[in-house]
Design an enzyme around this catalytic site. Structure first.
Site, PDB file in Angstrom:
ATOM      1  N   HIS A 154      47.758  30.923  41.917  1.00 53.90           N
ATOM      2  CA  HIS A 154      48.467  31.857  42.789  1.00 53.90           C
ATOM      3  C   HIS A 154      48.080  33.312  42.531  1.00 53.90           C
ATOM      4  O   HIS A 154      48.417  34.175  43.338  1.00 53.90           O
ATOM      5  CB  HIS A 154      49.976  31.681  42.619  1.00 53.90           C
ATOM      6  CG  HIS A 154      50.475  30.358  43.099  1.00 53.90           C
ATOM      7  ND1 HIS A 154      51.028  30.174  44.350  1.00 53.90           N
ATOM      8  CD2 HIS A 154      50.476  29.132  42.516  1.00 53.90           C
ATOM      9  CE1 HIS A 154      51.367  28.910  44.510  1.00 53.90           C
ATOM     10  NE2 HIS A 154      51.048  28.255  43.406  1.00 53.90           N
ATOM     11  N   ASP A 358      46.095  41.544  43.175  1.00 52.86           N
ATOM     12  CA  ASP A 358      47.145  40.614  43.579  1.00 52.86           C
ATOM     13  C   ASP A 358      46.511  39.388  44.213  1.00 52.86           C
ATOM     14  O   ASP A 358      45.588  39.521  45.021  1.00 52.86           O
ATOM     15  CB  ASP A 358      48.100  41.275  44.577  1.00 52.86           C
ATOM     16  CG  ASP A 358      49.540  40.837  44.379  1.00 52.86           C
ATOM     17  OD1 ASP A 358      49.755  39.716  43.892  1.00 52.86           O
ATOM     18  OD2 ASP A 358      50.446  41.623  44.705  1.00 52.86           O
TER      19      ASP A 358
END
Length: 459
Positions: A154, A358
């Site tokens: 993730h 991110d």
């Protein structure tokens, strides 16, 4: 296909309805097809049990494994979040390599592998979630488990330069190669993974797209994670966000919602707001910046440092720019109920999503879903967020460039309705198409297709 889907994650929802996009998606997936969801127990114990604890609260199995206080310190706070998290977020300067961290990380993964080996059948599919379990497939293969094992990361996949900071680089490659399908967020992450294997190992990209590493062949593919946009849009209309915040009729709102983490670029974002205030002209709209940053991982020094830095910046900027009836920066260092976040995002004229690194950043997609298409706000998005690959209608910025972000803030605040609408329409097409359910479906479909290439570790 015969066999169960077994999902492994650091935490699982217990004691109530699931919340959060990923948790809800995995819950609904298991509700539909059955299977098992395994995660760490909420409370630590003195001596971990050798078997899972079952929680009878769903139509599928929920199982937890134990962690001791030492496990939590070394496996979770230590290796996972003081080594792997900064490694994957391009912060090698914050990596804290300690032998007991590494030992604890291996210990928990090997113990979990042994517990899984006792319940897994060859027809099962194991889907491992995130960086807490990089070594899990390798540990299972050593125990002779031949079931298909998939992985989804993730957060950003580490680059070759990042991995130079690890003392066990070859082991890291072996960990990844032990999976059958490695899912990542972006095409850039796919490129990083392939480059790592070609440059640091014996990786060979084969004609069918598989990467060969030693005796193993595995696939790596991007699956951009999404949200439930319809549900979020509905929540956004249930309250008036401007009333919640007590905004004046002509007052503009800039919004940032992030966990308090050094990867999110919060100090530079706040400095950019301060720079905008410095160069604001009398005719420019008066805008309030609301930064919601709930605490996380408070036991680590790097998080204490960023909290102190944000408090200093917000105090200095407010001291310089506040008026008797206006405080330009509102900084909230506490959790805000999720049902209130959607209306607040809807009320915002500008969404600031400016991480330094991110994996995806779902706040960017939630901002888009929350907007009123008749008068939408503008998304200012870091080029280093995974979402930037999909959300091309945003104002893309370099989060290291304070002036560029300040200019983008001003551009967003004065942008015409026509341009805002065009940009929002482009953003919404992506957000409402590539949803969280689409992510689950596409990953599992790809997982089914790569099962035939599964091979054991060499002796």
């Amino acid at each position: 296909m015969a066999g169960r889907l077994i999902v492994i994650s650091n935490r699982i929802p217990l004691g109530g309805p699931p919340s959060g996009g990923l948790v809800v998606a995995l819950h609904e997936c298991l509700e539909q097809i059955g299977g098992v969801w395994i995660g760490a127990a909420d409370e630590t114990v003195e001596t971990p049990a050798a078997t899972f604890t079952e929680h009878k609260e769903a139509s599928y199995q929920k199982l937890t494994f134990d962690l001791t206080k030492e496990d939590y310190r070394t496996y979770y706070l230590g290796y996972a979040n003081a080594v792997l998290w900064p490694l994957c977020h391009r912060r090698g300067d914050l990596i804290d390599l300690q032998q007991d961290y590494r030992d604890g990380y291996y210990r928990v993964n090997e113990r979990l592998a042994q517990m899984l080996a006792d319940i897994v059948t060859p027809d099962d599919r194991i889907w491992v979630q995130d960086y807490h379990f990089f070594p899990l497939a390798h540990a299972l293969r050593k125990l002779g488990v031949r079931a298909a094992i998939g992985f989804f990361l993730h957060i950003p996949f580490p680059t070759r330069t990042d991995l130079e900071a690890l003392s066990d680089q070859r082991e890291f490659l072996d960990w990844i190669a032990a999976f059958d399908l490695v899912g990542v967020q972006t095409k850039g992450d796919v490129a990083s993974c392939l480059e790592v294997f070609r440059a640091m190992g014996d990786g060979e990209l084969q004609l069918d797209g598989a990467m060969r590493h030693g005796a193993r062949r595995f696939h790596v593919q991007s699956f951009p994670i999404g949200i439930n946009p319809e549900g979020f849009a509905q929540s956004a209309g249930e309250e008036d966000g401007r009333e919640i915040l007590n905004l004046r009729p002509n007052e503009k709102l800039l919004i940032g919602i992030d966990r308090l983490d050094y990867s999110k670029g919060l100090p530079n974002r706040m400095r950019a707001v301060g720079q905008y205030l410095d160069m604001r002209q009398p005719e420019d709209p008066r805008a309030t910046f609301l930064q919601i940053a709930p605490p996380t991982r408070e036991g680590l020094a790097a998080y204490e440092d960023i909290r102190n830095e944000l408090e200093q910046i917000s105090g200095a900027e407010n001291g310089k720019h506040s008026d008797l009836d206006w405080t330009p920066i509102r900084y909230i260092h506490q959790m805000v109920p999720r049902h209130r976040l959607a209306p607040i995002l809807r009320a915002a004229d500008v969404g600031l999503v400016t991480p330094m690194a991110d994996g995806m950043n779902l706040v960017a997609k939630e901002f888009v879903a929350a907007q009123d298409g008749r008068d939408p706000g503008v998304l200012v998005l870091s080029r280093f967020a995974g979402a930037a690959e999909q959300l091309e209608g945003a104002l893309i910025v370099n989060p290291f460039d304070i002036m560029e972000m300040a200019d983008a803030i001003r551009t967003a605040l004065v942008m015409s309705l026509e341009e805002r609408s065009e940009r929002h329409e482009q953003l919404a097409r992506s957000v409402f198409t590539e949803t969280i359910d689409h992510w689950t479906e596409t990953y599992l479909n790809a997982f089914d297709r790569v099962i035939p290439i599964s091979m054991p570790l060499s002796a």
